[in-house]
Design a protein around this motif. Structure first.
Motif, PDB file in Angstrom:
ATOM      1  N   GLY A  58       0.791  -1.344  -0.010  1.00 20.71           N
ATOM      2  CA  GLY A  58       0.026  -0.123  -0.139  1.00 20.71           C
ATOM      3  C   GLY A  58       1.016   1.064  -0.031  1.00 20.71           C
ATOM      4  N   SER A  59       1.995   1.152   0.810  1.00 21.60           N
ATOM      5  CA  SER A  59       2.783   2.536   0.804  1.00 21.60           C
ATOM      6  C   SER A  59       3.533   2.632  -0.406  1.00 21.60           C
ATOM      7  N   LEU A 113       4.896   5.642  -4.897  1.00 24.98           N
ATOM      8  CA  LEU A 113       5.074   5.565  -6.343  1.00 24.98           C
ATOM      9  C   LEU A 113       4.442   6.752  -7.190  1.00 24.98           C
ATOM     10  N   SER A 114       3.107   7.074  -6.526  1.00 27.12           N
ATOM     11  CA  SER A 114       2.327   8.243  -7.042  1.00 27.12           C
ATOM     12  C   SER A 114       2.639   9.525  -6.833  1.00 27.12           C
ATOM     13  N   ASN A 164      -4.835   7.846  -8.880  1.00 23.87           N
ATOM     14  CA  ASN A 164      -6.137   7.600  -9.198  1.00 23.87           C
ATOM     15  C   ASN A 164      -6.666   7.038  -7.680  1.00 23.87           C
ATOM     16  N   LEU A 165      -7.996   6.407  -7.967  1.00 22.91           N
ATOM     17  CA  LEU A 165      -8.346   5.825  -6.687  1.00 22.91           C
ATOM     18  C   LEU A 165      -7.356   4.785  -5.805  1.00 22.91           C
ATOM     19  N   VAL A 166      -7.072   4.030  -6.585  1.00 21.60           N
ATOM     20  CA  VAL A 166      -6.190   2.992  -6.059  1.00 21.60           C
ATOM     21  C   VAL A 166      -5.014   3.478  -5.373  1.00 21.60           C
ATOM     22  N   THR A 167      -4.154   4.350  -5.977  1.00 17.87           N
ATOM     23  CA  THR A 167      -2.935   4.681  -5.780  1.00 17.87           C
ATOM     24  C   THR A 167      -3.331   5.742  -4.408  1.00 17.87           C
ATOM     25  N   ASN A 168      -4.533   6.713  -4.558  1.00 25.93           N
ATOM     26  CA  ASN A 168      -4.774   7.511  -3.365  1.00 25.93           C
ATOM     27  C   ASN A 168      -5.108   6.618  -1.954  1.00 25.93           C
ATOM     28  N   HIS A 169      -5.578   5.675  -2.087  1.00 24.06           N
ATOM     29  CA  HIS A 169      -6.420   4.901  -0.939  1.00 24.06           C
ATOM     30  C   HIS A 169      -5.466   3.528  -0.793  1.00 24.06           C
ATOM     31  N   VAL A 202      -5.600   1.404   2.775  1.00 28.92           N
ATOM     32  CA  VAL A 202      -5.940   0.165   2.665  1.00 28.92           C
ATOM     33  C   VAL A 202      -4.859  -0.981   3.111  1.00 28.92           C
ATOM     34  N   GLY A 203      -3.513  -0.626   2.990  1.00 30.78           N
ATOM     35  CA  GLY A 203      -2.420  -1.420   3.456  1.00 30.78           C
ATOM     36  C   GLY A 203      -2.278  -1.348   4.805  1.00 30.78           C
TER      37      GLY A 203
END
Length: 851
Positions: free
Chosen positions: A346-347, A352-353, A361-366, A370-371
């Protein structure tokens, strides 16, 4: 009419759509829409221009054509954005320029019409959040004027101490509030999970006093602070109006999270007990986290960069340490590895973003949120597993403790059992007897305490082995207990095994007689009970009734306490032994005797030094009784205080008091002087000297005695050392060694009191014996008792077969002398010829016999 009104509106919409398509940097805002993305409608440049006028004069604006988020990474420069908005009609609702990246510290918004200054509208993030007049948001939300219409240019200046991301959006207020509520639910659930874990683990820490739980609580708190900065929840709820605060909070929370993660891992996996190398690595990393906290106060901008690098290093180190823990056999390390791997993924996506290596995006932002949730949940599972393991270990330890306690209790019961019972016979010992005696004396009962001693049991142990003696004693006690059980007057000491006997010591027994239930004379009854048993050992029947010593003391006549009663019963038993009677009931005379023995014990050492003890000689004649051939040296003590003290009593006192060596050295020293006198008087006869078992087991005494013979120039063939059969039974190997030493010197050895023991035949071939002395108990009755005559005849035959001389003791009449002469006895000794005499008198008697 309505149809005619719709045509212009439709044409206007088509025109605006064409205009938007034709000009990518211009966006038309419709009031019925709720959200617009400006990412592909902006131009930007990096520069230090501080004012809008300077930005307008800048000529190198860069166009952005895709819809991706503008990501400039870490930069210390400000960024300017511009885009054109077309509003066909005034806004009827509140709209916001939203930047979904809460780490921006400075954001200034300008609205310009026709590129004419001054701006028609200006606001900033700090101003908006400090007023709090508008809707809350987790992002940067700058309100637009509600009366805005027409075509305007939007200029945005942003600056950040951390990474620079500029996702630019337009949101209508109702849609923004709806999004805010959705995000509130999301972040509320997230921080709710973290808060619940904090409370739960804090409770465990306070309950268990385990530092691992304390470090875990601090780690979750640090992660929560970090997420408050990243998510914007901190600005929305806690420090709104202070956007500079995350500049410090972000790196400090990262450093704290790294520090407490390392401390938690070290305590959780107990690396100080597993690997000093990894433990040292974690200490170094924890030290770097501490340095970063201090450094951040001086340089928070670079501190944020270093915090990201430290976080990456710590996560890699923790995963490596977890894998090492798995290899070391730490089962719960698997949760540890999964937890930090989840957080690392997650980190990594988030960082990386941030560094513009992955699109925002939504995945990299959160991803980091989540991790982190996956991580804390997995670590909670690990702690739960740890509790389970510790509980299992504690249960196992508790079971072991309970088992150990049961074993201790069993040992205690066994110890009590052993303390109250004799180890050989399993019968009660003196402690249990004493308890029963105390109870009965407290009830004012009349009780006879009987102490019995079988000395031959110890003789058997010395001559035939302790195991055989134990077997003999156990059989004897078993038969005695069985007989006592059927009498009805003997007190039962332990009902469980119907024990009537206590064992005060090996070879001894004791029991209680309830005299309130007894009628008749006591001494004959006890003698009949204890002295009429036979035991069988290896198919050999041995009568165990000889040399029986039994003492009896009656309560309350002979003592009002158990101690005094034991003392008097023991004194009676000793008197039984000295008087050679089987049973002795205590009386006052015995006390006088005991006191006399104590006085004699005190007086004996000074009497030896003063020379009060004398040596007497009793003649030994040839087989006809006409010629003097030898003499037996006997001890006499004529005490000025006690009168004539029997030699047997003197020997017994010396043996019991440890004075035998002193007494024997005195006797042999005087004996050598006596033999020198006999030589000077031309009496070249043999002299017999009695040795005790203590002399034979003391090699120093034998050496001393033989040295005295040489010193006084006494022919060794005239010295005869007499030893008794019973002395052979004590430490046989040492006795035989001493006898061999005596025989090798040239002195002779006589076996005294032959026939009174029962083991001499087994060892006779091993002993260097020269004479057999037949005990007077057989000699005195041989003329009137066929059994005694048979014993004497067979003894003489044995002596001839072994080529030994035979000496008869106790010859007191001529018939006995003639019969012994006829049977071939070599020497005769007894009152028929003379009683023991002092040296001078003996010499005179011997000279008279010669003439």
């Amino acid at each position: 009419m309505m149809k005619h009104d719709k045509w212009p509106a439709g044409l206007m919409a088509i025109f605006l759509l064409f205009a938007v398509t034709a000009n990518a940097k211009e966006l038309t805002i419709q009031g019925d829409a709720g959200q617009y993305s400006l990412n592909n409608h902006i131009e930007y440049f990096l520069g230090d221009e501080q004012t809008l006028d300077q930005a307008l004069q800048h000529e190198q604006w860069q166009e952005k054509y895709d819809d991706s988020v503008l990501n400039l990474g870490f930069t210390d420069q400000a960024v300017w954005l511009r885009t054109t908005l077309t509003l066909p009609e005034p806004l009827t609702r509140q709209w916001y320029l939203v930047i979904p990246y809460p780490l921006l510290e400075e954001v200034d918004l300008y609205l310009v019409r026709d590129q004419q200054l001054p701006a028609i509208y200006r606001t900033s993030r700090q101003e908006t959040e400090s007023r709090r007049e508008h809707a809350r948001s987790y992002q940067v939300a700058l309100p637009l004027p509600r009366d805005l219409n027409g075509q305007v240019e939007l200029f945005l200046r942003a600056r950040s101490a951390t990474s620079m991301q500029l996702p630019v959006e337009l949101w209508r207020e109702d849609r923004l509030l709806l999004r805010f509520s959705h995000l509130s639910l999301y972040w509320g659930a997230y921080f709710g999970v973290l808060g619940a874990l904090v409370i739960y683990n804090l409770f465990l820490f306070l309950s268990l006093k385990d530092l691992a739980y304390g470090y875990y609580v601090l780690y979750i708190v640090s992660i929560s602070l970090l997420m408050l900065c990243i998510s914007g929840a901190g600005s929305a709820w806690f420090w709104g109006g202070h956007p500079i605060l995350p500049r410090y909070a972000l790196p400090i929370s990262t450093a704290l999270a790294s520090l407490f993660a390392l401390m938690f891992a070290r305590s959780f996996l107990k690396w100080q007990d597993i690997s000093s190398r990894w433990d040292r690595s974690m200490k170094i990393a924890a030290g770097l986290a501490g340095v970063l906290i201090v450094y951040t106060w001086a340089d928070p901008i670079n501190g944020a960069l270093f915090a990201g690098l430290l976080g990456t290093l710590v996560i890699a180190l923790l995963i490596t340490v977890g894998l090492a823990g798995l290899r070391a056999g730490v089962a719960i390390a698997r949760y540890f590895v999964l937890a930090w791997t989840s957080f690392a993924l997650g980190s990594a996506l988030y960082l990386l973003s941030v560094f513009d290596l992955l699109p925002v995006n939504l995945v990299t932002n959160h991803a980091m949120q989540v991790g982190s949730v996956a991580e804390v949940l997995l670590l909670s599972f690990a702690l739960a597993h740890r509790i389970k393991d510790e509980r299992a270990r504690k249960l196992a330890a508790l079971r072991k403790q309970q088992m150990a306690e049961r074993q201790v209790r069993a040992l205690e019961m066994q110890s009590i059992e052993q303390a109250m019972h004799d180890s050989t016979t399993r019968m009660p010992n003196a402690s249990l007897l004493n308890q029963q005696l105390q109870a009965m004396m407290a009830q004012k009962k009349r009780i006879a305490l009987t102490l019995v001693h079988y000395p031959q049991v110890k003789d058997i142990a010395s001559s035939m082995g302790h195991r055989l003696a134990e077997e003999v004693f156990c059989q004897l006690i078993g038969k005695l207990n069985h007989k006592l059980a059927g009498l009805g007057v003997v007190v039962c000491l332990e009902s469980r095994q119907h024990a009537y006997i206590a064992i005060p010591g090996f070879g001894s027994a004791a029991f209680l007689i309830d005299l309130d239930e007894f009628e008749g004379p006591l001494e004959p009854f006890i003698e009949q009970v204890v002295g009429n048993h036979e035991i069988s050992v290896h198919a050999v029947r041995l009568p165990v009734l000889m040399n029986l010593h039994c003492g009896v003391a009656v309560a309350p006549e002979h003592g009002d306490s158990t101690e005094i009663l034991y003392q008097h019963a023991s004194a009676a038993r000793d008197r039984s032994e000295s008087r050679k009677v089987p049973v002795q009931v205590y009386n006052n005379e015995i006390s006088d005797f005991a006191r006399r023995r104590l006085d004699l014990l005190t007086a004996l050492p000074p009497a030896i030094l003063a020379g009060e003890l004398e040596l007497y000689l009793q003649p030994q004649m040839n087989n006809t009784g006409q010629e003097l051939v030898g003499a037996e040296i006997l001890l006499r003590w004529q005490s000025p205080r006690f009168g004539a003290v029997p030699a047997g009593e003197v020997i017994e006192i010396a043996e019991n008091a440890g004075l035998m060596d002193v007494l024997s050295r005195y006797i042999v020293s005087q004996a050598w002087k006596t033999m020198q006198t006999l030589q000077r008087r031309q009496l070249n006869i043999t002299c017999s000297i009695n040795l005790s078992v203590q002399n034979l087991t003391n090699s120093h005494f034998v050496t001393f005695a033989l040295a005295g013979i040489t010193e006084h120039a006494i022919p060794t063939n005239r010295v005869i050392f007499e030893v008794t059969e019973t002395s052979m039974m004590h430490n046989m190997e040492a006795v035989i060694g001493s006898l061999l030493q005596i025989a090798d010197s040239g002195c002779k050895i006589a076996l005294d009191d032959f026939g009174t023991g029962y083991s001499s035949l087994a060892y006779l071939s091993r002993l260097p014996i020269h004479e057999l002395k037949i005990d007077q108990c057989f000699i005195s009755q041989m003329c009137s008792n066929q059994n005694d005559l048979g014993i004497v005849q067979n003894t003489l035959k044995l002596a001839r077969a072994l080529r030994l001389e035979a000496v008869a003791e106790g010859v007191e009449d001529n018939n006995t002398r003639e019969l012994l002469s006829y049977l071939g006895c070599h020497r005769l000794q007894g009152y028929l010829f003379a009683r023991p005499m002092p040296l001078d008198k003996f010499c005179d008697w011997a000279m008279a016999q010669h003439h």
